[in-house]
Design an enzyme around this catalytic site. Structure first.
Site, PDB file in Angstrom:
ATOM      1  N   SER A 290      -5.329 -88.675-121.004  1.00  0.00           N
ATOM      2  CA  SER A 290      -5.254 -89.947-121.729  1.00  0.00           C
ATOM      3  C   SER A 290      -5.654 -89.819-123.193  1.00  0.00           C
ATOM      4  O   SER A 290      -5.971 -90.818-123.829  1.00  0.00           O
ATOM      5  CB  SER A 290      -6.049 -91.033-121.011  1.00  0.00           C
ATOM      6  OG  SER A 290      -7.266 -90.548-120.590  1.00  0.00           O
TER       7      SER A 290
ATOM      8  N   THR B 290      -7.735 -87.024-124.471  1.00  0.00           N
ATOM      9  CA  THR B 290      -9.020 -86.325-124.633  1.00  0.00           C
ATOM     10  C   THR B 290      -9.013 -85.372-125.832  1.00  0.00           C
ATOM     11  O   THR B 290      -9.939 -85.368-126.644  1.00  0.00           O
ATOM     12  CB  THR B 290      -9.308 -85.490-123.358  1.00  0.00           C
ATOM     13  OG1 THR B 290      -8.824 -86.193-122.221  1.00  0.00           O
ATOM     14  CG2 THR B 290     -10.766 -85.173-123.217  1.00  0.00           C
TER      15      THR B 290
ATOM     16  N   TRP C 169      -7.224 -85.329-128.477  1.00  0.00           N
ATOM     17  CA  TRP C 169      -7.151 -86.086-129.737  1.00  0.00           C
ATOM     18  C   TRP C 169      -8.520 -86.669-130.091  1.00  0.00           C
ATOM     19  O   TRP C 169      -9.021 -86.514-131.211  1.00  0.00           O
ATOM     20  CB  TRP C 169      -6.113 -87.194-129.564  1.00  0.00           C
ATOM     21  CG  TRP C 169      -5.735 -87.952-130.790  1.00  0.00           C
ATOM     22  CD1 TRP C 169      -5.937 -87.596-132.099  1.00  0.00           C
ATOM     23  CD2 TRP C 169      -5.055 -89.207-130.819  1.00  0.00           C
ATOM     24  NE1 TRP C 169      -5.421 -88.562-132.929  1.00  0.00           N
ATOM     25  CE2 TRP C 169      -4.881 -89.550-132.170  1.00  0.00           C
ATOM     26  CE3 TRP C 169      -4.565 -90.073-129.828  1.00  0.00           C
ATOM     27  CZ2 TRP C 169      -4.232 -90.731-132.560  1.00  0.00           C
ATOM     28  CZ3 TRP C 169      -3.923 -91.239-130.210  1.00  0.00           C
ATOM     29  CH2 TRP C 169      -3.769 -91.560-131.569  1.00  0.00           C
TER      30      TRP C 169
ATOM     31  N   HIS D 118     -14.501 -86.068-117.822  1.00  0.00           N
ATOM     32  CA  HIS D 118     -13.644 -87.010-117.089  1.00  0.00           C
ATOM     33  C   HIS D 118     -14.461 -87.734-116.007  1.00  0.00           C
ATOM     34  O   HIS D 118     -13.913 -88.506-115.223  1.00  0.00           O
ATOM     35  CB  HIS D 118     -12.499 -86.269-116.393  1.00  0.00           C
ATOM     36  CG  HIS D 118     -11.499 -85.641-117.322  1.00  0.00           C
ATOM     37  ND1 HIS D 118     -11.069 -86.232-118.476  1.00  0.00           N
ATOM     38  CD2 HIS D 118     -10.820 -84.455-117.239  1.00  0.00           C
ATOM     39  CE1 HIS D 118     -10.177 -85.442-119.078  1.00  0.00           C
ATOM     40  NE2 HIS D 118     -10.024 -84.367-118.352  1.00  0.00           N
TER      41      HIS D 118
ATOM     42  N   ARG E 160      -5.841 -94.865-121.471  1.00  0.00           N
ATOM     43  CA  ARG E 160      -4.391 -94.847-121.752  1.00  0.00           C
ATOM     44  C   ARG E 160      -3.675 -95.549-120.613  1.00  0.00           C
ATOM     45  O   ARG E 160      -4.149 -95.496-119.462  1.00  0.00           O
ATOM     46  CB  ARG E 160      -3.920 -93.395-121.850  1.00  0.00           C
ATOM     47  CG  ARG E 160      -2.511 -93.230-122.331  1.00  0.00           C
ATOM     48  CD  ARG E 160      -2.113 -91.759-122.380  1.00  0.00           C
ATOM     49  NE  ARG E 160      -0.875 -91.588-123.109  1.00  0.00           N
ATOM     50  CZ  ARG E 160      -0.219 -90.449-123.198  1.00  0.00           C
ATOM     51  NH1 ARG E 160      -0.685 -89.365-122.604  1.00  0.00           N
ATOM     52  NH2 ARG E 160       0.906 -90.373-123.873  1.00  0.00           N
TER      53      ARG E 160
ATOM     54  N   SER F 203       2.185 -87.799-118.077  1.00  0.00           N
ATOM     55  CA  SER F 203       1.580 -86.674-118.781  1.00  0.00           C
ATOM     56  C   SER F 203       0.976 -85.686-117.772  1.00  0.00           C
ATOM     57  O   SER F 203       1.166 -84.472-117.889  1.00  0.00           O
ATOM     58  CB  SER F 203       0.510 -87.190-119.750  1.00  0.00           C
ATOM     59  OG  SER F 203       0.007 -86.138-120.529  1.00  0.00           O
TER      60      SER F 203
ATOM     61  N   ARG G 198       2.382 -82.308-125.774  1.00  0.00           N
ATOM     62  CA  ARG G 198       3.745 -82.445-125.246  1.00  0.00           C
ATOM     63  C   ARG G 198       4.545 -83.374-126.148  1.00  0.00           C
ATOM     64  O   ARG G 198       5.312 -82.915-126.987  1.00  0.00           O
ATOM     65  CB  ARG G 198       3.688 -82.959-123.794  1.00  0.00           C
ATOM     66  CG  ARG G 198       5.015 -82.904-123.052  1.00  0.00           C
ATOM     67  CD  ARG G 198       4.855 -83.474-121.657  1.00  0.00           C
ATOM     68  NE  ARG G 198       4.517 -84.894-121.678  1.00  0.00           N
ATOM     69  CZ  ARG G 198       5.409 -85.890-121.657  1.00  0.00           C
ATOM     70  NH1 ARG G 198       6.692 -85.633-121.579  1.00  0.00           N
ATOM     71  NH2 ARG G 198       4.996 -87.150-121.685  1.00  0.00           N
TER      72      ARG G 198
HETATM   73  P1  PAP Z   1      -6.603 -83.255-120.901  1.00  0.00           P
HETATM   74  O1  PAP Z   1      -7.005 -84.311-119.936  1.00  0.00           O
HETATM   75  O2  PAP Z   1      -5.981 -82.058-120.225  1.00  0.00           O
HETATM   76  O3  PAP Z   1      -7.674 -82.886-121.871  1.00  0.00           O
HETATM   77  P2  PAP Z   1      -5.455 -85.020-122.809  1.00  0.00           P
HETATM   78  O4  PAP Z   1      -5.714 -84.435-124.138  1.00  0.00           O
HETATM   79  O5  PAP Z   1      -6.338 -86.098-122.318  1.00  0.00           O
HETATM   80  O6  PAP Z   1      -5.387 -83.853-121.740  1.00  0.00           O
HETATM   81  O7  PAP Z   1      -4.007 -85.625-122.780  1.00  0.00           O
HETATM   82  C1  PAP Z   1      -2.881 -84.945-123.221  1.00  0.00           C
HETATM   83  C2  PAP Z   1      -1.957 -85.995-123.784  1.00  0.00           C
HETATM   84  O8  PAP Z   1      -2.415 -86.362-125.103  1.00  0.00           O
HETATM   85  C3  PAP Z   1      -0.553 -85.464-123.968  1.00  0.00           C
HETATM   86  O9  PAP Z   1       0.287 -86.595-123.791  1.00  0.00           O
HETATM   87  P3  PAP Z   1       1.839 -86.507-123.401  1.00  0.00           P
HETATM   88  O10 PAP Z   1       1.939 -85.585-122.215  1.00  0.00           O
HETATM   89  O11 PAP Z   1       2.259 -87.903-123.074  1.00  0.00           O
HETATM   90  O12 PAP Z   1       2.527 -85.972-124.601  1.00  0.00           O
HETATM   91  C4  PAP Z   1      -0.589 -84.971-125.382  1.00  0.00           C
HETATM   92  O13 PAP Z   1       0.672 -84.808-125.969  1.00  0.00           O
HETATM   93  C5  PAP Z   1      -1.389 -86.075-126.039  1.00  0.00           C
HETATM   94  N1  PAP Z   1      -2.007 -85.631-127.294  1.00  0.00           N
HETATM   95  C6  PAP Z   1      -2.609 -84.451-127.567  1.00  0.00           C
HETATM   96  N2  PAP Z   1      -3.034 -84.417-128.828  1.00  0.00           N
HETATM   97  C7  PAP Z   1      -2.694 -85.589-129.389  1.00  0.00           C
HETATM   98  C8  PAP Z   1      -2.852 -86.148-130.692  1.00  0.00           C
HETATM   99  N3  PAP Z   1      -3.449 -85.456-131.671  1.00  0.00           N
HETATM  100  N4  PAP Z   1      -2.385 -87.391-130.903  1.00  0.00           N
HETATM  101  C9  PAP Z   1      -1.780 -88.098-129.937  1.00  0.00           C
HETATM  102  N5  PAP Z   1      -1.585 -87.620-128.679  1.00  0.00           N
HETATM  103  C10 PAP Z   1      -2.036 -86.383-128.401  1.00  0.00           C
END
Ligand code: PAP
Length: 334
Positions: free
Chosen positions: A82, A84, A86, A147, A169, A177, A296
């Site tokens: 959701s 994390t 970022w 988490h 999110r 995701s 992604r």
């Molecule tokens: P985690 O639980 O494995 O740490 P987490 O970072 O929470 O993952 O979530 C990944 C999602 O955040 C991805 O979403 P998507 O699959 O819908 O694309 C990823 O692309 C998105 N994400 C990572 N970095 C950023 C960023 N800087 N800004 C916005 N979304 C981001």
């Protein structure tokens, strides 16, 4: 050795055993818990109301027993997928901007956010270890990620007045995701996984209970818990970054605002910028996953490309029912 004696991880080539050893004490605990087939490990267990992998439960128990919180600690909490990564990038940059000014030597240029802000359950307390946190982040507040649901945080973290930021999110994008992240390792079709998710069975789910735990705390203790949503953060990152900085005790000065520091941090931590960094194209900051898998699409509403209107309606109805009266609502589309 029983099926969950080692935390078993499904891979594309079948089921392979990874090296996380589950102690006898934890095995005994697992044997008393409700279980369901898992996406990634052979089973998920319901521990303190939430569905977790065996290795996560072992870490959570160690964290609950041993973590000692300081008043100036910062805990960044999320459901998996959701935002994390970022949130970790933004918070780390904000609280360390004296120590690490924005420059071509900034730590985010050479380290993935998960290496700068460690998870309690995947890193610090993983494998039943008790970390030495005395020297950790010596120059500023300690910043941790997790988490773990609010009620299951170590008591010391709940009572120490430390600051907790929860990034929430919408469940449809979070599910999609997660599906892209680990779906190919799972024994389920997308539809089957979605049905389980609607029953609450997804890592750290049910979604609604995870969100509500932090939501309620943010209402009761707004000075200790800031509740943000991925969708709002996407819509106006500058505004919410200022709120975040103020909440964490590191507000931007007029001079910083005038000189564009806020916008520069937003840009440094933007999806596109982080995704393009060499360190995030290779390497593994989370065990078994390449860093590039953390970046992604980074959009709101991508679920429409994968879920039927009927599936979306099903989850929306459940969420409405579960969140009824709480005041918590989601934006499903940009
Ligand atoms: P985690 O639980 O494995 O740490 P987490 O970072 O929470 O993952 O979530 C990944 C999602 O955040 C991805 O979403 P998507 O699959 O819908 O694309 C990823 O692309 C998105 N994400 C990572 N970095 C950023 C960023 N800087 N800004 C916005 N979304 C981001």
């Amino acid at each position: 050795m029983g099926i969950d004696s080692l935390a078993k991880i499904h891979s594309k080539d079948g089921v392979e055993a990874k090296e996380v050893q589950i102690t006898d004490e934890c095995k005994q605990l697992l044997s008393s818990l409700p279980k369901e087939i898992g996406w990634r490990t052979s089973h998920l267990y319901q521990y303190q109301g939430f569905w977790c992998q065996p290795a996560e439960i072992q870490s959570i128990v160690a964290f609950q027993k041993h973590f000692q919180s300081y008043e100036n600690d910062i805990i960044l909490a999320t459901m998996p997928k959701s935002g994390t990564t970022w949130l970790k990038a933004l918070a780390f940059t904000v609280v360390n901007r004296d120590r690490f000014p924005l420059s071509n030597k900034h730590p985010l240029l050479t380290s993935n956010p998960h290496d700068l802000v460690p998870f309690f359950e995947y890193k610090l307390y993983a494998n039943n270890q008790i970390p030495d946190l005395t020297k950790y982040n010596a120059g500023g507040p300690r910043v941790f990620g997790t988490h773990i649901p609010f009620p299951s945080l170590a008591n010391t973290a709940k009572k120490s007045n430390c600051r907790v930021v929860y990034l929430c999110r919408n469940p449809l994008d979070t599910f999609i995701s997660s599906w892209h992240f680990i779906g190919s390792m799972s024994p389920f079709t997308l539809e089957e996984a979605f049905d389980m998710c609607c029953k609450g069975v997804i890592g750290f789910g049910p979604f609604w209970d995870h969100m509500l735990g932090y939501w309620k705390e943010s209402k009761e203790n707004p000075e200790n818990l800031l509740f943000l949503t991925y969708e709002c953060l996407k819509e106006d990152t500058v505004f919410h970054l200022k709120r975040l900085a103020k909440f964490l005790g590191f507000p931007f000065s007029m001079e910083e605002e005038r000189s564009g520091v806020v916008e520069k941090i937003v840009e440094l931590c933007s999806f596109q910028n982080l995704k393009e960094m060499e360190v995030n194209k290779k390497g593994k900051s989370i065990k078994n996953f390449e860093n590039k898998m953390l970046f992604r699409k980074g959009e709101v509403g991508d679920w429409v490309n994968y879920l039927s209107p009927k599936m979306a309606e099903k989850m929306s109805t459940i969420m409405k029912e579960k969140l009824c009266g709480s005041g918590l609502k989601f934006k499903l589309l940009p």
